[in-house]
Design a protein around this motif. Structure first.
Motif, PDB file in Angstrom:
ATOM      1  N   PRO A 400       0.815  -1.220   0.000  1.00  0.00           N
ATOM      2  CA  PRO A 400       0.000   0.000   0.000  1.00  0.00           C
ATOM      3  C   PRO A 400       0.849   1.271   0.000  1.00  0.00           C
ATOM      4  N   VAL A 401       0.502   2.182  -0.903  1.00  0.00           N
ATOM      5  CA  VAL A 401       1.159   3.491  -0.983  1.00  0.00           C
ATOM      6  C   VAL A 401       0.083   4.527  -1.258  1.00  0.00           C
ATOM      7  N   SER A 402       0.127   5.651  -0.586  1.00  0.00           N
ATOM      8  CA  SER A 402      -0.902   6.667  -0.797  1.00  0.00           C
ATOM      9  C   SER A 402      -0.413   8.029  -0.319  1.00  0.00           C
ATOM     10  N   VAL A 403      -0.972   9.071  -0.912  1.00  0.00           N
ATOM     11  CA  VAL A 403      -0.739  10.433  -0.439  1.00  0.00           C
ATOM     12  C   VAL A 403      -1.799  10.726   0.609  1.00  0.00           C
ATOM     13  N   VAL A 404      -1.355  11.080   1.824  1.00  0.00           N
ATOM     14  CA  VAL A 404      -2.264  11.225   2.966  1.00  0.00           C
ATOM     15  C   VAL A 404      -1.989  12.539   3.685  1.00  0.00           C
ATOM     16  N   ALA A 405      -2.896  12.853   4.624  1.00  0.00           N
ATOM     17  CA  ALA A 405      -2.661  14.009   5.484  1.00  0.00           C
ATOM     18  C   ALA A 405      -1.464  13.740   6.392  1.00  0.00           C
ATOM     19  N   ASN A 406      -0.680  14.763   6.595  1.00  0.00           N
ATOM     20  CA  ASN A 406       0.506  14.648   7.453  1.00  0.00           C
ATOM     21  C   ASN A 406       0.074  14.195   8.849  1.00  0.00           C
ATOM     22  N   PRO A 407       0.520  13.023   9.321  1.00  0.00           N
ATOM     23  CA  PRO A 407       0.080  12.514  10.622  1.00  0.00           C
ATOM     24  C   PRO A 407       0.812  13.153  11.798  1.00  0.00           C
ATOM     25  N   ASP A 408       1.847  13.936  11.522  1.00  0.00           N
ATOM     26  CA  ASP A 408       2.649  14.501  12.615  1.00  0.00           C
ATOM     27  C   ASP A 408       3.166  15.870  12.176  1.00  0.00           C
ATOM     28  N   LYS A 409       2.286  16.881  12.276  1.00  0.00           N
ATOM     29  CA  LYS A 409       2.639  18.227  11.836  1.00  0.00           C
ATOM     30  C   LYS A 409       3.429  18.942  12.928  1.00  0.00           C
ATOM     31  N   LYS A 417       0.271  17.558   3.210  1.00  0.00           N
ATOM     32  CA  LYS A 417       0.222  16.266   2.543  1.00  0.00           C
ATOM     33  C   LYS A 417       1.606  15.613   2.498  1.00  0.00           C
ATOM     34  N   VAL A 418       1.639  14.293   2.664  1.00  0.00           N
ATOM     35  CA  VAL A 418       2.871  13.501   2.580  1.00  0.00           C
ATOM     36  C   VAL A 418       2.527  12.172   1.913  1.00  0.00           C
ATOM     37  N   VAL A 419       3.546  11.400   1.543  1.00  0.00           N
ATOM     38  CA  VAL A 419       3.281  10.082   0.997  1.00  0.00           C
ATOM     39  C   VAL A 419       3.556   9.036   2.069  1.00  0.00           C
ATOM     40  N   LYS A 420       2.648   8.080   2.160  1.00  0.00           N
ATOM     41  CA  LYS A 420       2.739   7.006   3.152  1.00  0.00           C
ATOM     42  C   LYS A 420       3.047   5.694   2.437  1.00  0.00           C
ATOM     43  N   ILE A 421       4.145   5.033   2.854  1.00  0.00           N
ATOM     44  CA  ILE A 421       4.502   3.722   2.308  1.00  0.00           C
ATOM     45  C   ILE A 421       4.418   2.706   3.443  1.00  0.00           C
ATOM     46  N   GLU A 422       3.488   1.781   3.298  1.00  0.00           N
ATOM     47  CA  GLU A 422       3.318   0.744   4.323  1.00  0.00           C
ATOM     48  C   GLU A 422       4.184  -0.466   3.979  1.00  0.00           C
ATOM     49  N   LYS A 423       4.753  -1.052   5.027  1.00  0.00           N
ATOM     50  CA  LYS A 423       5.547  -2.263   4.840  1.00  0.00           C
ATOM     51  C   LYS A 423       4.895  -3.367   5.678  1.00  0.00           C
ATOM     52  N   PRO A 424       3.893  -4.070   5.103  1.00  0.00           N
ATOM     53  CA  PRO A 424       3.107  -5.049   5.851  1.00  0.00           C
ATOM     54  C   PRO A 424       3.962  -6.210   6.360  1.00  0.00           C
ATOM     55  N   THR A 425       3.437  -6.913   7.312  1.00  0.00           N
ATOM     56  CA  THR A 425       4.124  -8.082   7.840  1.00  0.00           C
ATOM     57  C   THR A 425       4.406  -9.078   6.709  1.00  0.00           C
ATOM     58  N   GLY A 426       5.654  -9.512   6.620  1.00  0.00           N
ATOM     59  CA  GLY A 426       6.049 -10.462   5.585  1.00  0.00           C
ATOM     60  C   GLY A 426       6.463  -9.834   4.275  1.00  0.00           C
ATOM     61  N   SER A 455      10.266   7.967  10.301  1.00  0.00           N
ATOM     62  CA  SER A 455      10.472   6.524  10.475  1.00  0.00           C
ATOM     63  C   SER A 455       9.979   6.104  11.855  1.00  0.00           C
ATOM     64  N   PRO A 456       9.355   4.941  11.964  1.00  0.00           N
ATOM     65  CA  PRO A 456       8.889   4.471  13.282  1.00  0.00           C
ATOM     66  C   PRO A 456      10.022   3.936  14.155  1.00  0.00           C
ATOM     67  N   ALA A 526      12.752  -7.432   6.456  1.00  0.00           N
ATOM     68  CA  ALA A 526      11.407  -7.869   6.079  1.00  0.00           C
ATOM     69  C   ALA A 526      10.354  -7.008   6.780  1.00  0.00           C
ATOM     70  N   GLY A 527       9.183  -6.895   6.138  1.00  0.00           N
ATOM     71  CA  GLY A 527       8.111  -6.077   6.682  1.00  0.00           C
ATOM     72  C   GLY A 527       7.590  -6.590   8.004  1.00  0.00           C
ATOM     73  N   SER A 528       7.198  -5.634   8.877  1.00  0.00           N
ATOM     74  CA  SER A 528       6.677  -6.002  10.202  1.00  0.00           C
ATOM     75  C   SER A 528       5.400  -5.248  10.532  1.00  0.00           C
ATOM     76  N   GLY A 529       4.720  -4.745   9.500  1.00  0.00           N
ATOM     77  CA  GLY A 529       3.460  -4.054   9.730  1.00  0.00           C
ATOM     78  C   GLY A 529       3.630  -2.596  10.096  1.00  0.00           C
ATOM     79  N   THR A 530       4.704  -1.959   9.676  1.00  0.00           N
ATOM     80  CA  THR A 530       4.964  -0.558  10.012  1.00  0.00           C
ATOM     81  C   THR A 530       4.744   0.336   8.802  1.00  0.00           C
ATOM     82  N   SER A 531       4.657   1.649   9.039  1.00  0.00           N
ATOM     83  CA  SER A 531       4.466   2.620   7.970  1.00  0.00           C
ATOM     84  C   SER A 531       5.548   3.690   8.039  1.00  0.00           C
TER      85      SER A 531
END
Length: 541
Positions: A400-409, A417-426, A455-456, A526-531
Motif C-alpha cells: 500500500p502506498v498513498s498520499v495522505v494528510a501529514n500525521p505529525d505536523k 500532505k505527505v506520501v505514506k509507504i506501508e511495509k506489511p508483515t512479511g 520513520s517508526p 522484512a516487513g513487520s506491519g509498520t508505515s
C-alpha cells in the motif's frame, strides 16, 4: 611536418580571404580526429603481387600509407585516390594514417595477404537485411585471399562490388525477386575461386524494433486509445473491419518480443471503434499521436469520426522501414468543421489502396501539461496526481502506498500532505514504491537529494534509487541504467531530513535521463506491519 604546416596555412589563408565575416571562419581546433579509417586492398591476378590501396575514412584531408614490407618512404594520397605497391609473396601489416585539416591523425593497421596460391576454403554468407527492404548483405572469407568481387545479377548493373577478404558489403536492389549472385574470391594468383547462389531478395515487411516509448504524462493530460504506457479507453474494438475483409484486407495484433502493436494488412481502410454508445471528448486535447511503421505504404490518412458531425481526414507522408512519430493538431480536424466532443471512431486509409501493410502503436490524444511532476515534490499540488506504485508484498504484489494528510505536523514538517509507504508483515526486504516523473531530473540544480523522512524506528536504512525508465531491461524487466544511494534514519517517530549524495555512487552520471524515483523504507529488513512517511523531495548542492 613543415610541409604539412605550410599546406594547412595556405588553406586557412584561403578560407580567411573568402569569408565575408568573422563568424564564417572555420575553428580548426574544433575539428575531430579522423574516424573509420581503412583501405580496400585489391591485387592483380598475374603473380606479380601488385596491390592497389584505396583508403577511406571520415574527416580526412590526406592519407599516408606505410606498406609494412620494409619500404621506408610512405605513399601520400588524397580522398578518393589510390596507390599501387608491388609485394613479394607474404603477409604484411600495412598502416593507414588519416590526417585532418588541423593535423590530427588516426592510424589503423591492416593485414595484407599476398599469395600466389588460389583462394581455398571459400565460405560465403548471403542474407537479406533485417531492417532495409531489398538490401542484401554479403560476406566472403577464404584462405590465401586478399579480396573478393560480388556480381549481384541485376539487369543493367554488370560491374562487381569489391570488399576485403572477411569483410561485409551490401547492395540494395531496385526490385525484390530472384537473382543469381556470384562471388569471386581473389589472391595474387592467376586462378580465382568462385561461389554462385540463386537468392531471393525480399521486402522487409515488419518492424524489428519497438516504437519510441511515450513520455510520462499526468492522467488528465492524455486520453489513450492504444498504448502500453497509459490507461486505454475500456472496451475499444481495434478491428471492427467495416466490410474490408472482403477486399483482402486483414488485421492482427503483432507481438514483437512482448511489445504488442496493431497491424493492418493490405490496408484499404480499417479503423477503431469505441464500445457501444461510448464517446470521448478530445476538445481539451491539443494533438493526436501515433507511431507508424510500414515497408510499402506511401501515405496514411487518419480520420476522427464524430457522432454528430461525421468524419474529417488528415493525410501524412510515411518514410518506409522506420518508425514515423506522427502528431496531428486537433485543430487540423476542427478547422474542417468537425466536432471533437463526441468522437466514437478512428479510421485509417492506406496509399496505395489495399496494397501495403502498416503497424501502429501508441495512439493517444494529449495536451501540454499545466504542471509537471518533477523534483522538487511536496505533494501539495491540487492539479497534479502522484501515481506511486508499490511493490514487494509477501506474495510479490504491490504494497500500500498513498498520499495522505501529514500525521505529525511538528518539528521541521508542518505541511498538509505527505506520501505514506506501508511495509506489511512479511513484505520483502526490498519492498518499496516508485514514482514516474514527467521530465528528467535537472542536475544543474544539485546532485544531492534531500528527503524529509518519518520513520517508526531509529536505524532504519532508506534506499533512494533513480532509474532511466526507457533504458534496456534486465531479466526481471527492470531498467539497467540507475543509481542507488542509502541514508539512515537516526531518530524514531519524528521528521528528519536525510541527504542522499548521488555522486557517492560510481553508477551516477548527470548526463543520464533519470525520470523515476524509487524509495525503499527499512531496506534489507522484512516487513513487520509498520508505515513510513516521506515529504519534500528536493535537490541541493
Amino acid at each position: 611536418m613543415k610541409n604539412i604546416k605550410y599546406i594547412t596555412s595556405l588553406i586557412v589563408a584561403a578560407l580567411v580571404f573568402s569569408c565575408s565575416t568573422e563568424n564564417d571562419l572555420i575553428d580548426l581546433d574544433s575539428l575531430a580526429a579522423p574516424s573509420n579509417i581503412s583501405a580496400l586492398t585489391t591485387v592483380t591476378q598475374d603473380n606479380t603481387g601488385k596491390v592497389t590501396f584505396l583508403p577511406k575514412g571520415e574527416g580526412v584531408t590526406r592519407y599516408e600509407i606505410l606498406f609494412g614490407d620494409g619500404t621506408i618512404a610512405p605513399a601520400y594520397v588524397g580522398p578518393g585516390e589510390s596507390v599501387e605497391h608491388t609485394y613479394k609473396e607474404g603477409v604484411y601489416d600495412a598502416k593507414i594514417i588519416g590526417t585532418t585539416l588541423n593535423g590530427k591523425k588516426t592510424e589503423v593497421t591492416q593485414k595484407v595477404v599476398v599469395s600466389f596460391r588460389a583462394p581455398e576454403n571459400l565460405v560465403v554468407t548471403i542474407e537479406n537485411d533485417l531492417a532495409v527492404s531489398k538490401k542484401v548483405n554479403v560476406k566472403a572469407t577464404a584462405d590465401f585471399a586478399l579480396f573478393y568481387d560480388v556480381y549481384f545479377g541485376e539487369t543493367g548493373k554488370p560491374d562487381p562490388i569489391s570488399a576485403n577478404n572477411g569483410e561485409s558489403l551490401s547492395y540494395t536492389y531496385q526490385n525484390a525477386g530472384v537473382y543469381t549472385i556470384r562471388v569471386v574470391s581473389k589472391s595474387a594468383a592467376v586462378k580465382t575461386t568462385e561461389f554462385t547462389q540463386v537468392f531471393t531478395v525480399t521486402v522487409v515487411n515488419k518492424p524489428f524494433t519497438s516504437a519510441p516509448t511515450p513520455p510520462n504524462r499526468q492522467a488528465g493530460d492524455v486520453i489513450s486509445i492504444y498504448s502500453a504506457k497509459y490507461t486505454d479507453v475500456a472496451g475499444t474494438n481495434y478491428f471492427p473491419d467495416w466490410g474490408q475483409g472482403g477486399q483482402g484486407s486483414a488485421w492482427a495484433e503483432f507481438d514483437l518480443n512482448g511489445d504488442k502493436m496493431l497491424n493492418y494488412i493490405k490496408l484499404s481502410y480499417q479503423g477503431i471503434a469505441l464500445a457501444d454508445d461510448k464517446t470521448i471528448d478530445v476538445s481539451g486535447m491539443e494533438f493526436i499521436h501515433m507511431d507508424v511503421w510500414t515497408a510499402d505504404l506511401q501515405k496514411l490518412e487518419t480520420s476522427l469520426i464524430s457522432k454528430t458531425s461525421g468524419e474529417k481526414p488528415v493525410v501524412k507522408d510515411l518514410v518506409a522501414n522506420q518508425w514515423n512519430s506522427i502528431d496531428i493538431p486537433i485543430s487540423a480536424f476542427t478547422s474542417q468543421g468537425l466536432t471533437v466532443a463526441d468522437i466514437f471512431q478512428l479510421k485509417f486509409v492506406g496509399t496505395p489502396w489495399a496494397t501495403g501493410s502498416v503497424f501502429i502503436d501508441n495512439i493517444y490524444f494529449y495536451k501540454a501539461p499545466a504542471a509537471l511532476l518533477q523534483i522538487p515534490i511536496d505533494f501539495e499540488s491540487t492539479t497534479l496526481t502522484y501515481p506511486w506504485a508499490g511493490f514487494g508484498a509477501s506474495d510479490f504484489g504491490p504494497i500500500p502506498v498513498s498520499v495522505v494528510a501529514n500525521p505529525d505536523k511538528t518539528g521541521n514538517n508542518v505541511s498538509n500532505k505527505v506520501v505514506k509507504i506501508e511495509k506489511p508483515t512479511g513484505a520483502q526486504v526490498w519492498a518499496g514504491a516508485s514514482l514516474d516523473l514527467d521530465s528528467k531530473v535537472d542536475f544543474t540544480k544539485g546532485t544531492k537529494v534531500k528527503i524529509n523522512v518519518w520513520s517508526p524506528k531509529a536505524g532504519a536504512k532508506i534506499l533512494l534509487k533513480m532509474e532511466v525508465s526507457t533504458s534496456p531491461k534486465d531479466g526481471n524487466g527492470n531498467p539497467t541504467v540507475f543509481v542507488e544511494v542509502e541514508a539512515t534514519a537516526t531518530v524514531a517517530n519524528s521528521w528528519q531530513v536525510l541527504t542522499f549524495d548521488l555522486t557517492t555512487s560510481s553508477a551516477f552520471n548527470s548526463a543520464n535521463a533519470y525520470d523515476r524515483v524509487i524509495l525503499f523504507p527499512d531496506f534489507g529488513v522484512a516487513g513487520s506491519g509498520t508505515s513510513y512517511y516521506f515529504d519534500d523531495i528536493k535537490q541541493s548542492n
